[in-house]
Design an enzyme around this catalytic site. Structure first.
Site, PDB file in Angstrom:
ATOM      1  N   ASP A 227      -4.310   2.115  72.613  1.00 41.68           N
ATOM      2  CA  ASP A 227      -3.151   1.335  72.184  1.00 41.68           C
ATOM      3  C   ASP A 227      -1.851   1.995  72.622  1.00 41.68           C
ATOM      4  O   ASP A 227      -1.829   3.172  73.028  1.00 41.68           O
ATOM      5  CB  ASP A 227      -3.160   1.192  70.660  1.00 41.68           C
ATOM      6  CG  ASP A 227      -4.247   0.252  70.168  1.00 41.68           C
ATOM      7  OD1 ASP A 227      -4.700  -0.604  70.953  1.00 41.68           O
ATOM      8  OD2 ASP A 227      -4.636   0.370  68.981  1.00 41.68           O
TER       9      ASP A 227
ATOM     10  N   TYR B 210     -12.421  11.068  69.297  1.00 38.75           N
ATOM     11  CA  TYR B 210     -10.976  11.069  69.083  1.00 38.75           C
ATOM     12  C   TYR B 210     -10.592  12.176  68.109  1.00 38.75           C
ATOM     13  O   TYR B 210     -11.421  12.632  67.309  1.00 38.75           O
ATOM     14  CB  TYR B 210     -10.513   9.742  68.464  1.00 38.75           C
ATOM     15  CG  TYR B 210     -10.460   8.560  69.391  1.00 38.75           C
ATOM     16  CD1 TYR B 210      -9.280   8.209  70.033  1.00 38.75           C
ATOM     17  CD2 TYR B 210     -11.588   7.766  69.607  1.00 38.75           C
ATOM     18  CE1 TYR B 210      -9.223   7.100  70.873  1.00 38.75           C
ATOM     19  CE2 TYR B 210     -11.546   6.657  70.438  1.00 38.75           C
ATOM     20  CZ  TYR B 210     -10.354   6.327  71.061  1.00 38.75           C
ATOM     21  OH  TYR B 210     -10.301   5.235  71.899  1.00 38.75           O
TER      22      TYR B 210
END
Length: 248
Positions: A51, A109
């Protein structure tokens, strides 16, 4: 001939991996550089999307090129065509059936938080000044490990066949003045990590109980979960592939 390119980038100036109507994405920057260097229109396919504002320490994309590359020489050339906040780390020939997105078996992540205001972490960690119960946050995070439906932590309008993900790790680690959330899975949904972190922080500061957190997961309702935390604390850190896809 198909090649995997390993890429890293600072996401501050980009609309994520893919371009948006009024903002450029990392993919377009790389395609432009490759097209100039190879003097042909080049399209690439990434291992996934990030994003707007999210950083990346390791991601991959594949590209099909007619002629064999001198990987070492080409690595230097492509980096000279890219801006300073985007870097190609390695180039490797792969088998024709290898796919940057679908061949990946695991992604990892980190969400990085600084508990003290630190100007040197501006834009690369969330400044969070509230006290949190780290042990309770880790108890809640542990309930996510395994195969679950993560619709409660997914963006509402997303084009997926299902919301099931197999989480292999979900753990908070304290390093000095920093809190780092480590999470890895076979796949992730859009906005999933930031929603999980936001909800876990509500557990940590006492707004939600451990039972509340479990019920949110079971609800499959995004409205029940916490807010997405800011994108600048999120880093894609690892993408894993089977050795069998690489040319020997």
């Amino acid at each position: 001939m198909r090649y995997f390119f390993e890429i890293a980038y600072k996401g501050t100036n980009y609309a994520g991996w893919q371009s948006q109507p009024n903002a450029i994405g990392v993919q377009a920057v790389v395609e432009n550089a490759l097209s100039k260097l190879l003097r042909a229109e080049i399209s690439i396919l990434g291992s996934g999307r990030t994003d707007t504002g999210v950083h990346c320490e390791q991601q991959f994309f594949h590209v099909d090129i007619e002629h064999a590359l001198d990987e070492v020489s080409f690595l230097g050339k492509i980096n000279s065509f890219l801006p300073s906040d985007v870097a190609i780390r390695s180039i490797q020939r792969v088998k024709e059936e290898a796919h940057a997105r679908f061949s990946a078996t695991e992604r990892a992540y980190e969400y990085r938080i600084t508990l003290k205001k630190n100007p040197f972490l501006e834009g690369q960690a969330l400044y969070y000044f509230k006290d949190v119960d780290l042990a309770l946050m880790n108890k809640a995070a542990a309930t996510l490990v395994g195969v679950h439906d993560f619709e409660a932590f997914s963006k509402v309008k997303t084009d997926v066949n299902n919301f099931n993900c197999n989480l292999k790790r979900a753990e908070w680690v304290k390093e000095g003045d920093k809190l780092i959330f480590h999470i890895s899975a076979n796949r992730f949904l859009r906005g999933m990590v930031r929603a999980i972190v936001g909800t876990l922080l509500e557990v940590g500061n006492g707004k939600l109980s451990l039972q509340d957190f479990k019920l949110i997961l079971e609800s499959k309702d995004r409205k029940q979960a916490g807010m997405n935390v800011a994108p600048h604390g999120l880093f894609l850190t690892r993408v894993v592939y089977p050795e069998s896809i690489f040319q020997q």
